[in-house]
Motif scaffolding. Structure first.
Motif, PDB file in Angstrom:
ATOM      1  N   GLU A  44      -5.496   7.168 -16.622  1.00  0.00           N
ATOM      2  CA  GLU A  44      -5.768   6.476 -15.362  1.00  0.00           C
ATOM      3  C   GLU A  44      -5.085   5.105 -15.376  1.00  0.00           C
ATOM      4  N   ASP A  46      -4.271   1.376 -14.897  1.00  0.00           N
ATOM      5  CA  ASP A  46      -5.173   0.272 -14.564  1.00  0.00           C
ATOM      6  C   ASP A  46      -4.588  -0.614 -13.476  1.00  0.00           C
ATOM      7  N   PHE A  47      -3.391  -0.289 -13.006  1.00  0.00           N
ATOM      8  CA  PHE A  47      -2.780  -1.035 -11.907  1.00  0.00           C
ATOM      9  C   PHE A  47      -3.329  -0.531 -10.577  1.00  0.00           C
ATOM     10  N   ASN A  48      -3.334  -1.405  -9.599  1.00  0.00           N
ATOM     11  CA  ASN A  48      -3.707  -0.999  -8.251  1.00  0.00           C
ATOM     12  C   ASN A  48      -2.479  -0.486  -7.506  1.00  0.00           C
ATOM     13  N   THR A  49      -2.710   0.361  -6.516  1.00  0.00           N
ATOM     14  CA  THR A  49      -1.636   0.848  -5.669  1.00  0.00           C
ATOM     15  C   THR A  49      -0.915  -0.339  -5.027  1.00  0.00           C
ATOM     16  N   GLU A  51       0.770  -2.982  -2.552  1.00  0.00           N
ATOM     17  CA  GLU A  51       0.248  -3.387  -1.248  1.00  0.00           C
ATOM     18  C   GLU A  51       0.930  -2.667  -0.093  1.00  0.00           C
ATOM     19  N   LYS A  54      -0.628   0.697   0.342  1.00  0.00           N
ATOM     20  CA  LYS A  54      -1.979   0.611   0.918  1.00  0.00           C
ATOM     21  C   LYS A  54      -1.913   0.309   2.410  1.00  0.00           C
ATOM     22  N   SER A 241       0.910   9.956  -8.420  1.00  0.00           N
ATOM     23  CA  SER A 241      -0.272   9.465  -9.132  1.00  0.00           C
ATOM     24  C   SER A 241       0.066   8.462 -10.220  1.00  0.00           C
ATOM     25  N   ALA A 245       0.722   4.459  -9.214  1.00  0.00           N
ATOM     26  CA  ALA A 245      -0.694   4.123  -9.413  1.00  0.00           C
ATOM     27  C   ALA A 245      -1.545   4.613  -8.239  1.00  0.00           C
ATOM     28  N   MET A 246      -1.413   5.895  -7.919  1.00  0.00           N
ATOM     29  CA  MET A 246      -2.089   6.471  -6.750  1.00  0.00           C
ATOM     30  C   MET A 246      -2.946   7.676  -7.139  1.00  0.00           C
ATOM     31  N   TRP A 249      -5.476   8.927  -4.524  1.00  0.00           N
ATOM     32  CA  TRP A 249      -4.961   9.408  -3.238  1.00  0.00           C
ATOM     33  C   TRP A 249      -4.764  10.924  -3.262  1.00  0.00           C
ATOM     34  N   SER A 374      -5.644  -2.913 -20.021  1.00  0.00           N
ATOM     35  CA  SER A 374      -5.123  -4.273 -20.178  1.00  0.00           C
ATOM     36  C   SER A 374      -4.845  -4.581 -21.643  1.00  0.00           C
TER      37      SER A 374
END
Length: 405
Positions: A44, A46-49, A51, A54, A241, A245-246, A249, A374
């Protein structure tokens, strides 16, 4: 349980009753409630999708893309995916070669399910250790997995081993599954490795289900797709994915010759109908305008992987240097038990890792660490693991010295 429920349970598919849920996810859930636990179990990010992706998803909802999209996937996403694969990996697909699936897992299930005739004794070749989900999915679709243990071949499927299995089982073999960069080993295939495999495969009427979901995460080697050399036989699986980092979704893709896509689509449509509209619009943005989104993440993954590799070597483990994805695979010495190691490390030292027996032959006695976490967590986890191993050494005073190295 009532008597009626017991009776009905016996009428459930017998082969389904024999399949157990994912051991890794089961263990991950088990240890999640431990206070202060550092989980290095799941793949998984650890980064966000990013911007811009999104925002595309938000705009999709605002534009009322809340109805059914086309079952096979939106035209925009299918074309964007084809263009992305062409620019990245020289794969000559167009939108008619693409199916949009609910994550890569559904893509795997649809691909295997579309080529297997249940009850006919058909087989799927799996080079192991390999992501455990392929094994029950193969069985659930009525095929027998044939394992080729690659642990003595630097975790690469070698052509002579593949040819021997294809010759042994003949027409019973319907497909060969490849996954690289690989989960759990972090090993990937060079162009030379791919060409060697292709030389064998092109001599047989078998499908190649090539799961390349980690294609954007290679270190030092540019990813080479099997489909570049073997487009007529390959059912290619990819998605957004890991690259963007999705994971949540749930967008994967299948690429194959158009006539094969037409058949796989039937299983996809009658299983899930379609993937979510807003997620498809977001994935289209990822493929169209996130061409290099993975690069910053990849640089951090590579730094983390190098750190964990050096730490594990310093502890004294036999460990593979990661070439891709975000996993480290290492061997336990004979005086450490895989199951005991995972449980004691989690409950006594608050670090969760995955034992590799579920990954098939060659995985037993090994541990997988996901370094998609991290650097702060990784440093703390390595410190705790050092303390745990030192404590285990001190407790193992009856073992001869050579076993403690």
């Amino acid at each position: 349980m009532s008597e009626k429920t017991k009776q009905l349970l016996q009428r459930i598919r017998s082969d389904l009753r024999e399949i157990t849920p994912s051991k890794i996810r089961e263990f991950d859930q088990e240890v999640s409630s431990i206070p202060g636990i550092i989980k290095l179990t799941l793949g998984e990010p650890d980064f966000n999708t990013p911007e811009h992706i999104k925002e595309a998803g938000i705009l999709s909802i605002k534009n009322n893309h809340t109805h059914y999209p086309t079952s096979i996937g939106t035209f925009g996403l299918r074309q964007a995916a084809a263009n992305f694969l062409d620019r990245k990996y020289n794969l000559k697909y167009d939108y008619e070669n693409v199916i949009v699936t609910v994550g890569a897992t559904e893509a795997i299930s649809a691909a295997i399910g579309s080529i297997i005739n249940p009850g006919k004794g058909e087989k799927i070749i799996l080079p192991t250790p390999i992501w455990p989900m392929y094994i029950p999915i193969t069985k659930m679709h009525g095929a027998e997995p044939i394992f080729i243990n690659t642990s003595k071949d630097n975790y690469i499927l070698r052509p002579q081993r593949l040819k021997a299995a294809l010759d042994k089982y003949g027409d019973q073999v319907k497909g060969v599954i490849l996954n690289f960069p690989a989960n759990p080993t972090g090993i990937t295939y060079s162009r030379k490795d791919v060409q060697a495999i292709v030389t064998v495969l092109q001599g047989y009427n078998v499908f190649v289900i090539s799961d390349e979901i980690y294609s954007e995460l290679t270190y030092g080697k540019k990813h080479v797709s099997v489909a570049e050399y073997l487009p007529d036989q390959t059912i290619l699986i990819n998605g957004v994915s890991k690259s963007h980092a999705m994971t949540g979704w749930r967008i994967g893709i299948i690429c194959a010759p158009k006539v094969i896509v037409k058949e796989i689509f039937k299983l996809h449509q009658f299983s899930v109908t379609t993937a979510t509209y807003a997620a498809q619009d977001a994935a289209q943005e990822a493929f169209e305008n996130g061409f290099n989104d993975s690069q910053a993440m990849k640089a951090q993954y590579q730094q983390r992987g190098s750190f964990v590799y050096q730490e594990l070597k310093a502890i004294g483990f036999e460990v593979l240097k990661p070439q891709g994805a975000f996993y480290i695979f290492f061997k336990l010495p004979t005086w450490l038990n895989e199951d005991e190691f995972c449980h004691e490390l989690a409950y006594d030292y608050q670090v969760a890792v995955a034992g590799c027996t579920p990954f098939g032959p060659g995985g037993e006695g090994h541990i997988r660490i996901s370094y998609a976490s991290s650097m702060k967590n990784l440093k703390a986890a390595m410190k705790r693991m050092k303390e745990y191993v030192a404590e285990k050494r001190n407790r193992s005073v009856l073992l001869i010295p050579s076993q403690l190295r």
